[in-house]
Write a protein that holds these residues in place. Structure first.
Motif, mmCIF file in Angstrom:
data_model
loop_
_atom_site.group_PDB
_atom_site.id
_atom_site.type_symbol
_atom_site.label_atom_id
_atom_site.label_comp_id
_atom_site.label_asym_id
_atom_site.label_seq_id
_atom_site.Cartn_x
_atom_site.Cartn_y
_atom_site.Cartn_z
ATOM 1 N N GLU A 352 0.830 -1.204 0.000
ATOM 2 C CA GLU A 352 0.000 0.000 0.000
ATOM 3 C C GLU A 352 0.866 1.256 0.000
ATOM 4 O O GLU A 352 0.536 2.251 -0.641
ATOM 5 N N PHE A 355 2.041 2.047 -3.399
ATOM 6 C CA PHE A 355 1.006 2.712 -4.194
ATOM 7 C C PHE A 355 0.901 4.198 -3.836
ATOM 8 O O PHE A 355 0.544 5.025 -4.674
ATOM 9 N N LEU A 356 1.235 4.499 -2.595
ATOM 10 C CA LEU A 356 1.088 5.867 -2.064
ATOM 11 C C LEU A 356 1.629 6.937 -3.020
ATOM 12 O O LEU A 356 0.993 7.959 -3.241
ATOM 13 N N THR A 365 -3.340 2.272 -11.687
ATOM 14 C CA THR A 365 -4.803 2.302 -11.563
ATOM 15 C C THR A 365 -5.426 2.128 -12.940
ATOM 16 O O THR A 365 -4.870 2.537 -13.955
ATOM 17 N N ASN A 367 -9.259 2.858 -14.467
ATOM 18 C CA ASN A 367 -10.589 3.420 -14.189
ATOM 19 C C ASN A 367 -10.788 3.680 -12.706
ATOM 20 O O ASN A 367 -11.874 3.448 -12.175
ATOM 21 N N GLY A 368 -9.760 4.076 -12.044
ATOM 22 C CA GLY A 368 -9.896 4.367 -10.615
ATOM 23 C C GLY A 368 -9.690 3.160 -9.721
ATOM 24 O O GLY A 368 -9.588 3.299 -8.516
ATOM 25 N N PHE A 369 -9.655 1.959 -10.289
ATOM 26 C CA PHE A 369 -9.413 0.771 -9.469
ATOM 27 C C PHE A 369 -7.919 0.497 -9.383
ATOM 28 O O PHE A 369 -7.185 0.668 -10.361
ATOM 29 N N VAL A 370 -7.476 0.082 -8.193
ATOM 30 C CA VAL A 370 -6.041 -0.104 -7.971
ATOM 31 C C VAL A 370 -5.608 -1.473 -8.485
ATOM 32 O O VAL A 370 -6.266 -2.481 -8.223
ATOM 33 N N TRP A 372 -3.616 -4.001 -7.647
ATOM 34 C CA TRP A 372 -2.816 -4.427 -6.496
ATOM 35 C C TRP A 372 -1.737 -5.431 -6.876
ATOM 36 O O TRP A 372 -0.668 -5.468 -6.271
#
Lengths: 508, 379
Positions: A352, A355-356, A365, A367-370, A372
């Protein structure tokens, strides 16, 4: 010269769950001796002095003070027996004045008027000018340290412990502090001096005890050794000097002109008319004593503080009014100093935390989804490339040691392929080997054509990595100068000399 | 959540020194075990402490606990009461999920009760305005109006916070009482049933099919509000775990400075979180007024907006946990009513019982981030 023994430490061992901080440590300090405790971060220096100061207790081993058994159960007891300590991080209240702060540290403070007079007397005696009625929030770091020192001297200590005292001082202030310490020593006060700055120790200390991984590996007389010899004893290996590829200086990658912003921090320093440019392949080192606008400069460059558009330009494009996301997209990445809570979220995993900041440039990302899975892969890449010691990428950031987390966070910014990289304190709290590898990767990025700004309080580090050099002083930046050929004296003058200290010493 | 205990200065393991004391020590990483064990342990502790309370009131504690937790699901009237569970759980879940998103981000909307009322008034107003037109578009428009009403009411504390840095806890809470006044005005004034013989209250939606939130499956108590609650639970879970906005919400709550560094605008986050929680509370109010309640009345609101705060924490601020917690809390409602009618337990005792649940939850929650250590040495 043999001195009567003041403090003897014998066979001290202290273990924490999972780590032995001190193992069978023995040394002794004579009356009036300046004794260095030398070692890398995590070598066990702080644990050792905390035991002497009664903050923690050894698991085994004994201490004797002037021949009598010495086992303080709390700092007040240590102080009563003549042991005082100046901490690396000051414990002062900014909204109170000097005398009030000193009074807070005393068991039975005298009336304020009397205390103020005593503070004046001691400060004059030792060449440490300090106005007892000034607000601590308005003092420079060097002046704050004087408050702490005077607080100790009022107790008339036999042993004064100083933990990394020079990390917040200008070279001139260091000289004045050393003068005070030598005066104390000549009056019979012993000083236990903790540092990893070898030249300082060579000029100041009579004896040195070198710790590595909690054990005493050597003791020596610093004047008889070279700094390099001591460094190798400290690290336990021969040291590699970072090598730099000389890149042809390219066009300007980062331009800052007349940037002024108000500090969002209480008792912070506002930036006043900052101007500089950094070319492709250039490393600009920004020195300065902590609290002179370093944090604010980083915020203003990262995009957390905004200004007019043309005040900050990345590759010619105005970005001054853009936030952190757009600035990353434009090719500027930044690494703040404070690891826990600013550069990283302590309770979040390394994935996480990767990703920060890397979400934008590594395109993590959709469409706004991460993504992971992609983020995890990047986190694992950083862990491998920067030799981050962790059980895996899912561990919370706060579970890593400071140095390991720093390596991860440096990797996170340096591996995004950005054209402009801004770093505040790249090697703060990192051991010498890791620090060398971080500096090497900074130089490598510059060699590949990145423009790098390194803000640091470690002058040696700046001289090692930077092509040009500037100083941040009370929110103003000096004109950058080529690093080559700069002398310590010139740097000291750029740093504004010693804050309000010259007069006292010339007079005294 | 609850105040963090002070950090201990260190742990002394030496047997030679001082007395033995219990110390709280911060765990290097939060305990997974306690994260999941906290709610059941809190429920058990509540049963024990509640049992003592009931015993002190002269009731048989075992009987009361059984009436509250067992009878609604397996007792004599379970065929009816089971349906009541979802009827009560639906609005609790819907509101609590919205609140939890804000709580995760460190934004404290305490005024869901007011947003719930305003959602009901807005939704009902649309339906009553077109009475008695029949069209299948009426109910969907009412849903939108209900969500809008709640959103609008939540925007007041949100904008006051972002513009003037007011405290959203106080403003949103105070607005509950304003909303209650408007509700009283609505049921005695502008929404009063013209054929109601002067009694306060609006027309009853049970007599207006196009605007009615009828049961889709009565034995389970399922109406559109229940559907919305369960769907929202899943969507919110996806948002928090998979979407960038969810990451930003969690980040802002855990490390506000890191969130700004990441690029989150605190003001936008306040507007987003307050807006979502307000809209969901408004939806819950709208589904309630057109369904189980049936009409706007002075005492239309029954405290769902406040109880949802407990549900949000009981569910660990996790949308799926909240769905479970909503049912548990509904159980204490339905069972509590049984206990008060059958065993003569006062309502206040049931509320104390529900409050205990939150109390123990927050108390036991310390163990997620801290552990007890037997330590030797003076403090």
């Amino acid at each position: 010269m043999t001195r009567p023994e003041l403090l003897r430490v014998e066979g001290i061992t202290k273990a924490y769950p999972g780590v032995v901080a001190n193992s069978d440590v023995s040394f002794s300090i004579g009356e009036g001796e300046i004794h260095a405790l030398l070692g890398e971060n995590g070598a066990g220096k702080s644990t050792m002095v905390k035991m002497i100061y009664g903050l923690i207790r050894p698991d085994s081993g004994t201490m004797t003070l002037r021949g009598a058994g010495y086992a303080p159960t709390k700092p007040a007891e240590a102080r009563r027996l003549g042991v005082a300590m100046v901490f690396q991080h000051f414990s002062l209240f900014e909204a109170l004045n000097v005398a009030e702060n000193v009074a807070l540290g005393m068991e039975s403070p005298p009336p304020m008027r009397e205390l103020a007079a005593r503070i004046r007397a001691v400060s004059e005696e030792y060449g440490l000018p300090l106005d007892p009625s000034r607000m601590v929030g308005d003092l420079s770091a060097g002046e704050r340290q004087r408050v702490e020192i005077i607080r100790c001297l009022l107790q008339d200590p036999k042993l004064l412990i100083m933990d990394e005292p020079t990390s917040v001082l200008t070279p001139q202030e260091v000289e004045i502090l050393f003068k005070t310490l030598r005066q104390l020593s000549s009056e019979g006060t012993a000083i236990l001096y903790i540092s990893h700055k070898l030249e300082e120790i060579r000029s100041l200390c009579d004896e040195a005890t070198i710790l590595r991984r909690g054990k005493v590996v050597a003791s020596c007389t610093p004047r008889e050794r070279t700094a390099r010899e001591m460094a190798e004893l400290m690290v336990g290996a021969s040291l590699k000097t970072p090598e730099r590829r000389v890149a042809a200086k390219g066009e300007v990658a980062l331009g800052v002109s007349d940037l002024s912003v108000d500090s969002p921090i209480a008792f912070g320093t506002s930036l006043k008319g900052i101007s500089f440019t950094v070319a492709k392949g250039e490393v600009l080192g920004i020195a300065g004593v902590a609290g002179n606008g370093q944090d604010e400069l980083l915020l203003a460059l990262s995009g957390e503080l905004k200004a007019a558009a043309d005040k900050v330009r990345v590759a010619g494009r105005p970005v001054g009014d853009l936030g952190p996301v757009e600035r990353r997209r434009a090719g500027l990445v930044a690494a703040p100093e404070d690891r826990y809570g600013h550069a990283a979220a302590p309770d979040m995993s390394l994935v996480e935390n990767a990703f920060l900041t890397a979400g934008v440039r590594k395109e993590l990302t959709r469409n706004g989804f991460v993504d992971w899975a992609g983020t995890r892969a990047f986190a694992e890449e950083i862990i491998a490339a920067y030799d981050v010691r962790t059980p895996g990428p899912d561990v919370a950031a706060r579970a890593l040691s400071g140095g390991n987390l720093q390596k991860f966070l440096m990797g996170r910014e340096l591996m995004q392929g950005a054209g402009v990289i801004v770093i505040n304190q790249p090697t703060w709290g990192v051991d010498a080997a890791a620090a060398a590898s971080i500096r090497q990767s900074i130089l490598d990025r510059a060699g590949e054509g990145a423009a790098v700004v390194v803000i640091s309080q470690d002058l040696d580090e700046l001289l090692e990595v930077s092509d040009s050099f500037a100083v941040l002083n009370e929110g103003r930046l000096t004109k950058p100068r080529p690093t080559e050929g700069l002398t310590m004296d010139e740097i000291g003058l750029m740093m504004g000399g010693a804050h309000g200290m010259e007069v006292a010493h010339h007079a005294g | 959540m609850g105040g963090q205990p002070p950090k201990p200065p260190g742990i002394f393991v030496d047997r030679k020194w001082g007395p033995v004391v219990l110390r709280l020590e911060k765990r290097p990483t939060p305990s997974r075990f306690w994260l999941y064990a906290t709610p059941p342990v809190a429920v058990i502790l509540t049963m024990i402490a509640g049992g003592i309370l009931f015993a002190a009131m002269g009731k048989n504690p075992v009987e009361v606990i059984r009436t509250i937790f067992w009878d609604p699901m397996f007792g004599e009237f379970a065929f009816y009461l089971r349906g009541q569970l979802l009827v009560k759980a639906g609005p609790l879940i819907l509101i609590a999920i919205g609140l939890a998103l804000g709580f995760r981000a460190g934004i404290w909307n305490i005024g869901a009760e007011g947003q719930y009322i305003m959602g009901a008034i807005f939704g009902a107003s649309v339906g009553l305005a077109v009475f008695p037109t029949e069209s299948r578009w009426i109910f969907p428009v009412m849903i939108v109006a209900g969500a809008f009403g709640g959103w609008l009411w939540a925007m007041i504390p949100a904008i006051l916070k972002t513009r003037f840095n007011t405290n959203e806890i106080l403003v949103s809470l105070m607005l509950v009482y304003v909303a209650e006044t408007i509700l009283a005005k609505a049921s005695t004034g502008f929404l009063k049933n013209p054929e109601g013989m002067g009694f306060p209250g609006s027309r009853n939606f049970s007599g207006y099919p196009a605007a009615q939130n009828a049961f889709l499956y009565e034995p389970l108590g399922l109406h559109w509000g229940g559907v919305a609650a369960l769907v929202t639970g899943v969507l919110a879970w996806v948002l928090l775990t998979r979407h960038q906005a969810g990451f930003q919400i969690r980040l802002a709550g855990q490390a506000p400075r890191a969130a700004r560094f990441h690029g989150v605008s605190p003001a936008r986050l306040v507007v987003l979180c307050m807006g979502i929680s307000g809209a969901l509370a408004g939806l819950a109010g709208m589904f309630e007024v057109t369904g189980p309640a049936g009409q706007i009345s002075i005492d239309f609101n029954t405290g769902y907006g406040f109880t949802a705060i407990i549900v949000a924490f009981l569910g660990r601020l996790n949308p799926l946990g909240i769905v479970l917690a909503g049912f548990l809390m509904a159980l204490t409602y339905v069972g509590g009513e049984m206990a008060s009618t059958n065993l003569g337990l006062p309502d206040a005792a049931i509320q104390v019982f529900q409050g205990m649940l939150l109390f123990f939850l927050l108390g036991v929650d310390v163990l997620t981030n801290y552990r007890f250590r037997l330590a030797v040495g003076a403090l």
